[in-house]
Design an enzyme around this catalytic site. Structure first.
Site, mmCIF file in Angstrom:
data_model
loop_
_atom_site.group_PDB
_atom_site.id
_atom_site.type_symbol
_atom_site.label_atom_id
_atom_site.label_comp_id
_atom_site.label_asym_id
_atom_site.label_seq_id
_atom_site.Cartn_x
_atom_site.Cartn_y
_atom_site.Cartn_z
ATOM 1 N N ASP A 261 0.802 -1.195 -0.051
ATOM 2 C CA ASP A 261 0.135 -0.032 -0.058
ATOM 3 C C ASP A 261 0.824 1.168 -0.018
ATOM 4 O OD1 ASP A 261 -2.933 0.862 0.543
ATOM 5 O OD2 ASP A 261 -1.572 2.002 1.767
ATOM 6 N N ASN A 269 -2.824 12.984 -4.000
ATOM 7 C CA ASN A 269 -4.032 13.219 -4.666
ATOM 8 C C ASN A 269 -4.613 14.566 -4.421
ATOM 9 O OD1 ASN A 269 -3.999 11.164 -6.442
ATOM 10 N ND2 ASN A 269 -5.562 9.932 -4.989
ATOM 11 N N HIS A 274 -5.237 14.058 -8.997
ATOM 12 C CA HIS A 274 -5.342 12.666 -9.299
ATOM 13 C C HIS A 274 -4.404 12.091 -10.446
ATOM 14 C CE1 HIS A 274 -8.726 11.783 -6.617
ATOM 15 N NE2 HIS A 274 -9.168 12.693 -7.010
ATOM 16 N N ASP A 278 -1.951 9.004 -10.304
ATOM 17 C CA ASP A 278 -1.871 7.904 -11.298
ATOM 18 C C ASP A 278 -0.610 7.617 -11.622
ATOM 19 O OD1 ASP A 278 -4.682 7.917 -11.380
ATOM 20 O OD2 ASP A 278 -5.000 9.045 -13.135
ATOM 21 N N GLU A 304 -4.724 2.137 -4.198
ATOM 22 C CA GLU A 304 -3.345 2.323 -4.365
ATOM 23 C C GLU A 304 -2.599 0.927 -3.596
ATOM 24 O OE1 GLU A 304 -4.679 4.067 -0.305
ATOM 25 O OE2 GLU A 304 -5.466 3.776 -2.452
#
Length: 388
Positions: A261, A269, A274, A278, A304
Protein backbone atom coordinates in the site's frame (compact mmCIF):
# COMPACT_ATOMS: atom_id res chain seq x y z
CA UNK A 1 -3.37 -26.56 -69.28
CA UNK A 2 -4.77 -23.93 -71.63
CA UNK A 3 -5.58 -20.90 -69.49
CA UNK A 4 -6.20 -17.34 -70.62
CA UNK A 5 -3.63 -15.12 -68.92
CA UNK A 6 -5.74 -11.96 -69.05
CA UNK A 7 -8.65 -13.73 -67.36
CA UNK A 8 -6.37 -15.01 -64.60
CA UNK A 9 -4.97 -11.53 -64.05
CA UNK A 10 -8.48 -10.06 -63.92
CA UNK A 11 -9.37 -12.58 -61.23
CA UNK A 12 -6.18 -11.68 -59.38
CA UNK A 13 -7.14 -8.01 -59.66
CA UNK A 14 -10.59 -8.79 -58.23
CA UNK A 15 -9.05 -10.66 -55.29
CA UNK A 16 -6.93 -7.62 -54.48
CA UNK A 17 -9.85 -5.21 -54.72
CA UNK A 18 -11.95 -7.43 -52.46
CA UNK A 19 -9.04 -7.55 -50.03
CA UNK A 20 -8.81 -3.76 -50.17
CA UNK A 21 -12.49 -3.49 -49.29
CA UNK A 22 -12.12 -5.83 -46.32
CA UNK A 23 -9.07 -4.00 -45.02
CA UNK A 24 -10.71 -0.60 -45.44
CA UNK A 25 -13.78 -1.77 -43.53
CA UNK A 26 -11.64 -3.21 -40.76
CA UNK A 27 -9.48 -0.08 -40.50
CA UNK A 28 -12.61 2.07 -40.24
CA UNK A 29 -13.99 0.11 -37.28
CA UNK A 30 -10.67 -0.86 -35.66
CA UNK A 31 -8.58 2.27 -35.98
CA UNK A 32 -6.41 1.20 -33.03
CA UNK A 33 -4.86 -1.58 -35.16
CA UNK A 34 -1.93 -0.21 -37.12
CA UNK A 35 -1.20 -1.48 -40.64
CA UNK A 36 -4.75 -2.04 -41.85
CA UNK A 37 -4.87 1.24 -43.79
CA UNK A 38 -1.59 0.48 -45.58
CA UNK A 39 -2.84 -3.00 -46.45
CA UNK A 40 -6.12 -1.58 -47.76
CA UNK A 41 -4.35 0.99 -49.95
CA UNK A 42 -1.76 -1.58 -51.04
CA UNK A 43 -4.38 -4.09 -52.15
CA UNK A 44 -6.26 -1.31 -53.95
CA UNK A 45 -3.14 -0.16 -55.83
CA UNK A 46 -2.26 -3.73 -56.79
CA UNK A 47 -5.80 -4.41 -58.00
CA UNK A 48 -5.93 -1.23 -60.09
CA UNK A 49 -2.45 -1.80 -61.50
CA UNK A 50 -3.09 -5.41 -62.48
CA UNK A 51 -6.51 -4.62 -63.97
CA UNK A 52 -5.24 -1.65 -65.99
CA UNK A 53 -2.28 -3.66 -67.31
CA UNK A 54 -4.69 -6.16 -68.89
CA UNK A 55 -6.44 -3.35 -70.79
CA UNK A 56 -3.43 -1.32 -71.93
CA UNK A 57 -2.99 -0.36 -75.55
CA UNK A 58 -0.02 1.25 -77.38
CA UNK A 59 -2.35 4.12 -78.32
CA UNK A 60 -2.73 5.17 -74.71
CA UNK A 61 -0.90 8.35 -73.54
CA UNK A 62 2.58 7.75 -72.20
CA UNK A 63 1.77 9.08 -68.73
CA UNK A 64 -1.03 6.51 -68.31
CA UNK A 65 1.20 3.66 -69.49
CA UNK A 66 3.93 4.81 -67.10
CA UNK A 67 1.54 5.13 -64.15
CA UNK A 68 0.37 1.51 -64.30
CA UNK A 69 3.61 -0.15 -63.07
CA UNK A 70 4.11 2.73 -60.63
CA UNK A 71 0.70 2.18 -59.00
CA UNK A 72 1.20 -1.59 -58.82
CA UNK A 73 4.69 -1.17 -57.37
CA UNK A 74 3.44 1.24 -54.73
CA UNK A 75 0.88 -1.40 -53.76
CA UNK A 76 3.62 -4.00 -53.23
CA UNK A 77 5.60 -1.56 -51.08
CA UNK A 78 2.54 -0.63 -49.02
CA UNK A 79 2.04 -4.27 -48.06
CA UNK A 80 5.54 -4.23 -46.56
CA UNK A 81 4.84 -0.94 -44.78
CA UNK A 82 1.63 -2.36 -43.35
CA UNK A 83 3.49 -5.32 -41.85
CA UNK A 84 6.04 -3.01 -40.22
CA UNK A 85 3.26 -0.79 -38.85
CA UNK A 86 1.34 -3.81 -37.52
CA UNK A 87 4.43 -4.85 -35.56
CA UNK A 88 4.66 -1.34 -34.08
CA UNK A 89 7.67 -0.26 -36.11
CA UNK A 90 8.12 3.00 -37.97
CA UNK A 91 6.95 3.03 -41.59
CA UNK A 92 9.37 4.26 -44.24
CA UNK A 93 7.11 5.73 -46.90
CA UNK A 94 9.93 5.96 -49.40
CA UNK A 95 9.68 2.15 -49.77
CA UNK A 96 6.42 2.05 -51.84
CA UNK A 97 7.53 5.12 -53.82
CA UNK A 98 10.91 3.50 -54.56
CA UNK A 99 9.35 0.17 -55.60
CA UNK A 100 6.76 1.91 -57.78
CA UNK A 101 9.36 4.21 -59.31
CA UNK A 102 11.70 1.32 -60.00
CA UNK A 103 8.98 -0.66 -61.78
CA UNK A 104 7.97 2.39 -63.81
CA UNK A 105 11.54 3.19 -64.89
CA UNK A 106 12.26 -0.44 -65.78
CA UNK A 107 9.09 -0.67 -67.85
CA UNK A 108 9.73 2.61 -69.70
CA UNK A 109 13.44 2.14 -70.28
CA UNK A 110 13.41 -1.52 -71.26
CA UNK A 111 9.98 -1.58 -72.89
CA UNK A 112 9.83 1.67 -74.83
CA UNK A 113 13.45 2.73 -75.29
CA UNK A 114 14.98 -0.69 -75.91
CA UNK A 115 11.77 -2.52 -76.91
CA UNK A 116 12.81 -5.56 -74.87
CA UNK A 117 9.64 -7.08 -73.43
CA UNK A 118 11.62 -10.08 -72.14
CA UNK A 119 13.63 -7.88 -69.76
CA UNK A 120 10.55 -5.86 -68.74
CA UNK A 121 8.73 -8.98 -67.57
CA UNK A 122 11.84 -10.58 -66.06
CA UNK A 123 13.07 -7.54 -64.11
CA UNK A 124 9.62 -6.65 -62.80
CA UNK A 125 9.07 -10.27 -61.73
CA UNK A 126 12.40 -10.23 -59.90
CA UNK A 127 11.45 -6.99 -58.15
CA UNK A 128 8.09 -8.44 -57.08
CA UNK A 129 9.93 -11.53 -55.82
CA UNK A 130 12.29 -9.37 -53.76
CA UNK A 131 9.59 -7.24 -52.11
CA UNK A 132 7.40 -10.27 -51.29
CA UNK A 133 10.44 -12.07 -49.87
CA UNK A 134 11.09 -9.00 -47.68
CA UNK A 135 7.46 -9.17 -46.50
CA UNK A 136 7.86 -12.85 -45.64
CA UNK A 137 11.06 -12.20 -43.66
CA UNK A 138 9.37 -9.34 -41.80
CA UNK A 139 6.60 -11.74 -40.73
CA UNK A 140 9.01 -14.16 -39.06
CA UNK A 141 8.57 -12.98 -35.47
CA UNK A 142 8.13 -14.51 -32.04
CA UNK A 143 4.45 -14.53 -31.11
CA UNK A 144 2.03 -16.52 -29.00
CA UNK A 145 -0.92 -18.45 -30.36
CA UNK A 146 -3.14 -17.74 -32.19
CA UNK A 147 -1.14 -14.81 -33.62
CA UNK A 148 1.74 -17.14 -34.42
CA UNK A 149 -0.46 -19.21 -36.77
CA UNK A 150 -1.59 -16.10 -38.67
CA UNK A 151 2.00 -14.83 -38.93
CA UNK A 152 3.16 -18.19 -40.30
CA UNK A 153 0.30 -18.39 -42.82
CA UNK A 154 1.01 -14.88 -44.10
CA UNK A 155 4.76 -15.54 -44.27
CA UNK A 156 4.21 -18.78 -46.20
CA UNK A 157 1.87 -17.05 -48.67
CA UNK A 158 4.28 -14.18 -49.28
CA UNK A 159 7.12 -16.68 -49.69
CA UNK A 160 5.15 -18.67 -52.26
CA UNK A 161 4.42 -15.63 -54.41
CA UNK A 162 8.09 -14.61 -54.13
CA UNK A 163 9.07 -18.07 -55.37
CA UNK A 164 6.49 -18.02 -58.18
CA UNK A 165 7.69 -14.59 -59.33
CA UNK A 166 11.28 -15.81 -59.32
CA UNK A 167 10.35 -18.89 -61.36
CA UNK A 168 8.41 -16.71 -63.79
CA UNK A 169 11.48 -14.52 -64.31
CA UNK A 170 13.66 -17.57 -64.93
CA UNK A 171 11.08 -19.02 -67.31
CA UNK A 172 11.00 -15.77 -69.30
CA UNK A 173 14.78 -15.54 -69.50
CA UNK A 174 15.12 -19.14 -70.73
CA UNK A 175 12.48 -18.87 -73.45
CA UNK A 176 13.27 -17.80 -77.02
CA UNK A 177 12.75 -14.08 -77.54
CA UNK A 178 10.08 -14.55 -80.22
CA UNK A 179 7.84 -16.44 -77.76
CA UNK A 180 7.87 -13.68 -75.17
CA UNK A 181 4.95 -11.35 -74.58
CA UNK A 182 3.26 -9.95 -71.50
CA UNK A 183 0.22 -12.20 -71.87
CA UNK A 184 1.91 -15.21 -73.43
CA UNK A 185 0.01 -18.50 -73.41
CA UNK A 186 2.13 -21.36 -72.18
CA UNK A 187 2.29 -24.20 -69.76
CA UNK A 188 4.25 -22.40 -67.05
CA UNK A 189 3.21 -18.75 -67.16
CA UNK A 190 -0.58 -19.21 -66.62
CA UNK A 191 -0.10 -21.89 -63.96
CA UNK A 192 2.23 -19.61 -62.02
CA UNK A 193 -0.34 -16.82 -62.22
CA UNK A 194 -3.10 -19.13 -60.93
CA UNK A 195 -0.98 -20.24 -58.01
CA UNK A 196 0.02 -16.64 -57.37
CA UNK A 197 -3.63 -15.58 -57.32
CA UNK A 198 -4.49 -18.29 -54.81
CA UNK A 199 -1.54 -17.20 -52.68
CA UNK A 200 -2.75 -13.61 -52.89
CA UNK A 201 -6.12 -14.75 -51.54
CA UNK A 202 -4.28 -16.57 -48.78
CA UNK A 203 -2.35 -13.37 -47.97
CA UNK A 204 -5.57 -11.36 -47.68
CA UNK A 205 -7.11 -13.96 -45.37
CA UNK A 206 -3.94 -14.18 -43.28
CA UNK A 207 -3.80 -10.41 -42.84
CA UNK A 208 -7.46 -10.38 -41.77
CA UNK A 209 -6.64 -13.15 -39.27
CA UNK A 210 -3.71 -11.12 -37.93
CA UNK A 211 -5.99 -8.15 -37.29
CA UNK A 212 -8.73 -10.35 -35.80
CA UNK A 213 -6.38 -12.16 -33.44
CA UNK A 214 -4.77 -8.85 -32.41
CA UNK A 215 -8.20 -7.44 -31.55
CA UNK A 216 -9.07 -10.59 -29.58
CA UNK A 217 -5.75 -10.32 -27.75
CA UNK A 218 -6.39 -6.65 -26.95
CA UNK A 219 -9.88 -7.44 -25.64
CA UNK A 220 -8.49 -10.22 -23.48
CA UNK A 221 -5.84 -7.83 -22.18
CA UNK A 222 -8.46 -5.23 -21.31
CA UNK A 223 -10.58 -7.84 -19.56
CA UNK A 224 -7.77 -9.23 -17.42
CA UNK A 225 -5.45 -6.27 -16.78
CA UNK A 226 -5.70 -2.91 -15.06
CA UNK A 227 -5.71 -0.19 -17.70
CA UNK A 228 -3.66 2.27 -15.61
CA UNK A 229 -0.77 0.11 -14.45
CA UNK A 230 -0.81 -2.92 -16.75
CA UNK A 231 -0.93 -5.27 -13.76
CA UNK A 232 -3.57 -7.98 -13.48
CA UNK A 233 -6.93 -6.80 -12.23
CA UNK A 234 -8.38 -8.26 -9.05
CA UNK A 235 -10.63 -10.82 -10.69
CA UNK A 236 -7.91 -12.25 -12.95
CA UNK A 237 -5.44 -12.32 -10.09
CA UNK A 238 -7.84 -14.29 -7.92
CA UNK A 239 -8.56 -16.76 -10.74
CA UNK A 240 -4.84 -17.39 -11.36
CA UNK A 241 -4.07 -17.53 -7.64
CA UNK A 242 -6.73 -20.17 -6.95
CA UNK A 243 -5.33 -22.31 -9.75
CA UNK A 244 -1.77 -22.07 -8.42
CA UNK A 245 -2.82 -22.58 -4.81
CA UNK A 246 -4.76 -25.70 -5.76
CA UNK A 247 -1.61 -27.06 -7.37
CA UNK A 248 0.42 -26.11 -4.27
CA UNK A 249 -2.03 -28.11 -2.15
CA UNK A 250 -1.18 -31.22 -4.19
CA UNK A 251 2.59 -30.63 -4.41
CA UNK A 252 3.21 -29.09 -0.99
CA UNK A 253 5.06 -26.08 -2.46
CA UNK A 254 5.19 -22.91 -0.38
CA UNK A 255 3.18 -19.91 -1.60
CA UNK A 256 3.42 -16.35 -0.31
CA UNK A 257 1.31 -13.22 -0.59
CA UNK A 258 2.60 -9.64 -0.30
CA UNK A 259 0.09 -6.84 0.14
CA UNK A 260 1.54 -3.40 -0.69
CA UNK A 261 0.00 0.00 0.00
CA UNK A 262 1.35 3.46 -0.94
CA UNK A 263 1.74 5.60 2.16
CA UNK A 264 -0.28 8.83 2.38
CA UNK A 265 -1.63 8.37 -1.14
CA UNK A 266 -4.66 10.56 -0.49
CA UNK A 267 -2.31 13.40 0.44
CA UNK A 268 -0.61 13.09 -2.97
CA UNK A 269 -3.97 13.29 -4.76
CA UNK A 270 -5.06 16.28 -2.67
CA UNK A 271 -1.81 18.22 -3.15
CA UNK A 272 -0.92 17.42 -6.76
CA UNK A 273 -4.09 16.04 -8.32
CA UNK A 274 -5.27 12.60 -9.36
CA UNK A 275 -3.06 12.52 -12.46
CA UNK A 276 -0.01 12.79 -10.23
CA UNK A 277 -1.40 9.95 -8.13
CA UNK A 278 -1.86 7.88 -11.27
CA UNK A 279 1.77 8.46 -12.22
CA UNK A 280 2.89 7.37 -8.76
CA UNK A 281 0.95 4.11 -9.16
CA UNK A 282 2.31 3.53 -12.67
CA UNK A 283 5.88 3.96 -11.46
CA UNK A 284 5.31 1.55 -8.58
CA UNK A 285 3.78 -1.06 -10.90
CA UNK A 286 6.71 -0.69 -13.32
CA UNK A 287 9.16 -1.17 -10.45
CA UNK A 288 7.35 -4.28 -9.23
CA UNK A 289 7.26 -5.77 -12.74
CA UNK A 290 11.05 -5.50 -13.00
CA UNK A 291 11.59 -7.29 -9.69
CA UNK A 292 9.16 -10.21 -9.65
CA UNK A 293 9.84 -13.41 -11.56
CA UNK A 294 7.95 -14.54 -14.65
CA UNK A 295 6.14 -17.23 -12.62
CA UNK A 296 4.90 -14.72 -10.01
CA UNK A 297 1.70 -12.69 -10.31
CA UNK A 298 1.20 -8.98 -9.70
CA UNK A 299 -2.19 -7.30 -9.43
CA UNK A 300 -3.61 -3.92 -8.62
CA UNK A 301 -5.92 -5.12 -5.89
CA UNK A 302 -7.76 -1.89 -5.29
CA UNK A 303 -6.99 1.85 -5.24
CA UNK A 304 -3.35 2.27 -4.23
CA UNK A 305 -3.05 -1.34 -3.04
CA UNK A 306 -1.08 -4.01 -4.94
CA UNK A 307 -0.88 -7.74 -4.33
CA UNK A 308 1.90 -10.15 -5.31
CA UNK A 309 1.62 -13.95 -5.32
CA UNK A 310 5.04 -15.63 -5.09
CA UNK A 311 5.29 -19.27 -6.12
CA UNK A 312 7.68 -21.62 -4.33
CA UNK A 313 8.55 -18.92 -1.77
CA UNK A 314 8.13 -18.95 2.01
CA UNK A 315 7.43 -15.98 4.24
CA UNK A 316 11.09 -15.13 4.81
CA UNK A 317 11.86 -15.12 1.11
CA UNK A 318 8.83 -12.94 0.43
CA UNK A 319 9.89 -10.58 3.23
CA UNK A 320 13.30 -10.10 1.62
CA UNK A 321 11.63 -9.20 -1.68
CA UNK A 322 9.19 -6.83 0.04
CA UNK A 323 12.04 -5.07 1.84
CA UNK A 324 13.94 -4.69 -1.41
CA UNK A 325 10.87 -3.15 -3.05
CA UNK A 326 10.40 -0.81 -0.09
CA UNK A 327 13.98 0.48 -0.27
CA UNK A 328 13.93 0.94 -4.04
CA UNK A 329 10.61 2.75 -3.98
CA UNK A 330 11.77 5.04 -1.16
CA UNK A 331 14.70 6.12 -3.37
CA UNK A 332 12.49 6.65 -6.41
CA UNK A 333 11.72 10.21 -7.51
CA UNK A 334 8.60 10.91 -9.55
CA UNK A 335 8.95 14.16 -11.48
CA UNK A 336 5.62 15.91 -11.85
CA UNK A 337 5.22 19.40 -13.31
CA UNK A 338 8.44 20.67 -11.79
CA UNK A 339 7.99 18.89 -8.45
CA UNK A 340 9.90 15.81 -7.35
CA UNK A 341 7.58 13.44 -5.54
CA UNK A 342 9.10 10.94 -3.12
CA UNK A 343 6.79 8.25 -1.85
CA UNK A 344 7.06 5.32 0.50
CA UNK A 345 5.11 2.12 0.91
CA UNK A 346 4.10 -0.37 3.56
CA UNK A 347 3.77 -4.11 3.03
CA UNK A 348 2.33 -7.15 4.77
CA UNK A 349 3.54 -10.71 4.13
CA UNK A 350 1.96 -14.12 4.75
CA UNK A 351 2.66 -17.62 3.46
CA UNK A 352 0.79 -20.91 3.05
CA UNK A 353 2.81 -22.81 5.67
CA UNK A 354 1.23 -20.81 8.51
CA UNK A 355 -2.11 -19.83 6.96
CA UNK A 356 -2.96 -22.61 4.50
CA UNK A 357 -3.66 -22.54 0.77
CA UNK A 358 -7.06 -20.86 0.86
CA UNK A 359 -6.74 -17.61 -1.09
CA UNK A 360 -9.11 -15.64 1.12
CA UNK A 361 -7.21 -16.68 4.26
CA UNK A 362 -3.84 -15.79 2.73
CA UNK A 363 -4.99 -12.36 1.59
CA UNK A 364 -6.64 -11.68 4.94
CA UNK A 365 -3.45 -12.64 6.79
CA UNK A 366 -1.29 -10.43 4.56
CA UNK A 367 -3.80 -7.61 4.92
CA UNK A 368 -3.66 -7.84 8.71
CA UNK A 369 0.13 -7.69 8.54
CA UNK A 370 -0.12 -4.64 6.28
CA UNK A 371 -2.44 -2.99 8.80
CA UNK A 372 0.17 -3.53 11.52
CA UNK A 373 2.87 -2.04 9.27
CA UNK A 374 0.71 1.06 8.84
CA UNK A 375 0.18 1.34 12.62
CA UNK A 376 3.92 0.93 13.17
CA UNK A 377 4.59 4.22 11.38
CA UNK A 378 4.47 3.21 7.70
CA UNK A 379 7.45 2.77 5.35
CA UNK A 380 8.06 -0.70 6.74
CA UNK A 381 7.00 -4.33 6.30
CA UNK A 382 5.30 -6.69 8.74
CA UNK A 383 5.03 -10.49 8.76
CA UNK A 384 1.92 -12.43 9.63
CA UNK A 385 3.95 -14.90 11.71
CA UNK A 386 5.13 -12.08 13.98
CA UNK A 387 1.59 -11.62 15.27
CA UNK A 388 1.27 -15.24 16.36
Amino acid sequence: MNLDVRTIMLIWSGINLLGAGMMALISFHADNVRGARQWALGHCCMGIGIFTSTQMSPEWPLWIIASVPFIAGCGFGLLFNGIEAFKGKRCHYWVPVWVGGQMMLQSLWLGMVHDNIRMVVATNSLLVSAIFAACALSLIVKATQPLKTAYNLAAASFSFIALMSLLRALNILLKPAEEISLFAQGNVNPVLLVLGGLSQLSISLALVLLITFRLVSDLREQATHDSLTGALNRRSFEDESRRLLARATRTGDAMSIIMIDVDFFKRINDMYGHQAGDEVLRRLAALLQTIIRSEDYLARYGGEEFCILLTGTNEQGAALLAERVRLLYADLRVNWKGDSLQCTLSAGVADSSSVGTELAALIDAADQALYRAKNAGRNCIALHSDSA
